[in-house]
Design a protein around this motif. Structure first.
Motif, PDB file in Angstrom:
ATOM      1  N   ALA A 119      50.069  41.942  36.013  1.00 25.86           N
ATOM      2  CA  ALA A 119      51.335  41.604  35.259  1.00 25.86           C
ATOM      3  C   ALA A 119      52.434  42.927  35.589  1.00 25.86           C
ATOM      4  N   VAL A 120      51.898  44.111  35.615  1.00 24.40           N
ATOM      5  CA  VAL A 120      52.719  45.193  35.812  1.00 24.40           C
ATOM      6  C   VAL A 120      53.199  45.377  37.450  1.00 24.40           C
ATOM      7  N   PHE A 121      52.240  45.008  38.231  1.00 30.53           N
ATOM      8  CA  PHE A 121      52.575  44.710  39.618  1.00 30.53           C
ATOM      9  C   PHE A 121      53.551  43.657  39.737  1.00 30.53           C
ATOM     10  N   ALA A 122      53.282  42.483  39.234  1.00 27.01           N
ATOM     11  CA  ALA A 122      54.237  41.388  39.553  1.00 27.01           C
ATOM     12  C   ALA A 122      55.883  41.645  38.825  1.00 27.01           C
ATOM     13  N   ALA A 123      55.572  42.562  37.819  1.00 27.11           N
ATOM     14  CA  ALA A 123      57.159  42.958  37.233  1.00 27.11           C
ATOM     15  C   ALA A 123      57.763  43.997  38.301  1.00 27.11           C
ATOM     16  N   ILE A 124      57.121  44.853  38.543  1.00 31.69           N
ATOM     17  CA  ILE A 124      57.716  45.619  39.863  1.00 31.69           C
ATOM     18  C   ILE A 124      58.137  44.824  41.158  1.00 31.69           C
ATOM     19  N   HIS A 125      57.478  43.587  41.486  1.00 32.21           N
ATOM     20  CA  HIS A 125      58.148  43.108  42.775  1.00 32.21           C
ATOM     21  C   HIS A 125      59.014  41.854  42.346  1.00 32.21           C
ATOM     22  N   LEU A 126      59.045  41.270  41.143  1.00 30.82           N
ATOM     23  CA  LEU A 126      59.721  40.411  40.817  1.00 30.82           C
ATOM     24  C   LEU A 126      61.282  40.650  39.947  1.00 30.82           C
TER      25      LEU A 126
ATOM     26  N   LEU B 266      65.690  47.392  36.254  1.00 27.85           N
ATOM     27  CA  LEU B 266      65.158  47.476  34.677  1.00 27.85           C
ATOM     28  C   LEU B 266      63.660  48.205  34.712  1.00 27.85           C
ATOM     29  N   TRP B 267      62.922  47.926  35.933  1.00 22.59           N
ATOM     30  CA  TRP B 267      61.512  48.812  35.680  1.00 22.59           C
ATOM     31  C   TRP B 267      61.509  50.113  36.176  1.00 22.59           C
ATOM     32  N   GLY B 268      62.529  50.520  37.281  1.00 21.23           N
ATOM     33  CA  GLY B 268      62.608  51.898  37.786  1.00 21.23           C
ATOM     34  C   GLY B 268      62.409  53.029  37.188  1.00 21.23           C
ATOM     35  N   PRO B 269      63.581  53.058  36.068  1.00 20.82           N
ATOM     36  CA  PRO B 269      63.248  54.216  35.063  1.00 20.82           C
ATOM     37  C   PRO B 269      62.186  54.512  34.378  1.00 20.82           C
ATOM     38  N   ILE B 270      61.613  53.255  33.820  1.00 22.88           N
ATOM     39  CA  ILE B 270      60.320  53.189  33.266  1.00 22.88           C
ATOM     40  C   ILE B 270      58.905  53.625  33.954  1.00 22.88           C
ATOM     41  N   ILE B 271      59.088  53.100  35.312  1.00 19.01           N
ATOM     42  CA  ILE B 271      57.973  53.486  36.106  1.00 19.01           C
ATOM     43  C   ILE B 271      58.310  54.984  36.523  1.00 19.01           C
TER      44      ILE B 271
ATOM     45  N   PHE C 129      48.393  51.947  35.433  1.00 20.41           N
ATOM     46  CA  PHE C 129      48.751  50.797  35.464  1.00 20.41           C
ATOM     47  C   PHE C 129      49.617  50.421  36.517  1.00 20.41           C
ATOM     48  N   ILE C 130      50.219  51.299  37.447  1.00 23.68           N
ATOM     49  CA  ILE C 130      50.956  51.072  38.444  1.00 23.68           C
ATOM     50  C   ILE C 130      50.456  51.019  39.839  1.00 23.68           C
ATOM     51  N   HIS C 131      50.824  49.699  40.517  1.00 26.52           N
ATOM     52  CA  HIS C 131      50.306  49.544  41.931  1.00 26.52           C
ATOM     53  C   HIS C 131      51.651  48.834  42.561  1.00 26.52           C
ATOM     54  N   VAL C 132      51.766  49.424  43.730  1.00 25.66           N
ATOM     55  CA  VAL C 132      53.170  48.747  44.443  1.00 25.66           C
ATOM     56  C   VAL C 132      52.732  48.101  45.701  1.00 25.66           C
ATOM     57  N   GLU C 133      51.775  48.615  46.295  1.00 27.83           N
ATOM     58  CA  GLU C 133      51.273  48.002  47.505  1.00 27.83           C
ATOM     59  C   GLU C 133      50.206  46.716  47.133  1.00 27.83           C
ATOM     60  N   PRO C 134      50.367  45.650  47.739  1.00 30.08           N
ATOM     61  CA  PRO C 134      49.256  44.464  47.273  1.00 30.08           C
ATOM     62  C   PRO C 134      47.525  45.093  47.655  1.00 30.08           C
TER      63      PRO C 134
END
Length: 208
Positions: free
Chosen positions: A22-29, A34-39, A72-77
């Motif tokens: 879900a976190v990965f999807a949020a980062i990419h979608l 929205l997600w930058g400051p949190i990440i 919880f953070i992943h950027v690359e698939p």
């Protein structure tokens, strides 16, 4: 006749895997605004720990809490897929063997241990550490400890092979970096080793 689940994954491992996706999807979608400051507050940045005395109390708490939330953070698939695959395989075994409470302690301890080792190894550097590799390495380490504690030669041999694989893989990561997995980034091999060793220490089997 009772129905058997298609994927026999215990609950904590399953739900954490869902959160990672879900976190990965949020980062990419979602928009980065929205997600930058949190990440940016979730990732571990070694130089921030060197400057802790200069932060406000709230910011210092955020820096310290990143020792857990970075996982919880992943950027690359490929990073996500690799961690999920190993987590589902070894985390599931650990959850069944240790029970929910001890399994949660294992995940938290190895996540923090991995991050602290990386912070120490990269002290003062403005790099970012993220991903569940530390906890995954911890699960592999705990699995090896469980297998070594048995009297089954095949299981003990499996554990020794996994230990050898872990050492060789991280030596290659240290020498070749992310290119080994097709990533344009450095691999936090020190964090892997830290999580793995913590997992071995915490992976004592239940007493009969």
């Amino acid at each position: 006749m009772s129905r058997q689940p298609i994927f026999n994954v215990p609950p904590i491992t399953m739900w954490l895997s869902v959160v990672l996706v879900a976190v990965f999807a949020a980062i990419h979608l979602l928009p980065e605004t929205l997600w930058g400051p949190i990440i940016n507050r979730m990732v571990v940045v070694p130089v921030y720990f060197e400057e802790l005395d200069r932060w406000t109390a709230l910011d210092a708490l955020t820096v310290i809490s990143s020792l857990v939330f970075y996982a919880f953070i992943h950027v690359e698939p490929i990073h996500l897929v690799a961690n999920l695959g190993f987590f589902l395989a070894f985390g599931s075994v650990c959850e069944r063997q240790f029970g929910k409470r001890r399994y949660i302690v294992l995940l938290l301890a190895t996540t923090v241990a991995a991050a602290l080792v990386q912070v120490a190894a990269s002290w003062g550097q403005e790099i970012q550490l993220y991903g569940a590799s530390g906890a995954v390495s911890g699960c592999i380490g705990a699995f090896c400890r469980l297998m070594l504690a048995t009297h089954d030669p095949a299981r003990r041999r499996l554990a020794m092979n996994l230990i050898g694989f872990t050492v060789i893989a991280n030596v290659l990561f240290a020498l070749l970096g992310g290119g080994l997995m097709g990533l344009d980034a450095q691999i936090a091999w020190q964090a892997h080793i830290g999580g793995f060793l913590a997992g071995i220490l915490l992976g004592t089997p239940k007493r009969a």
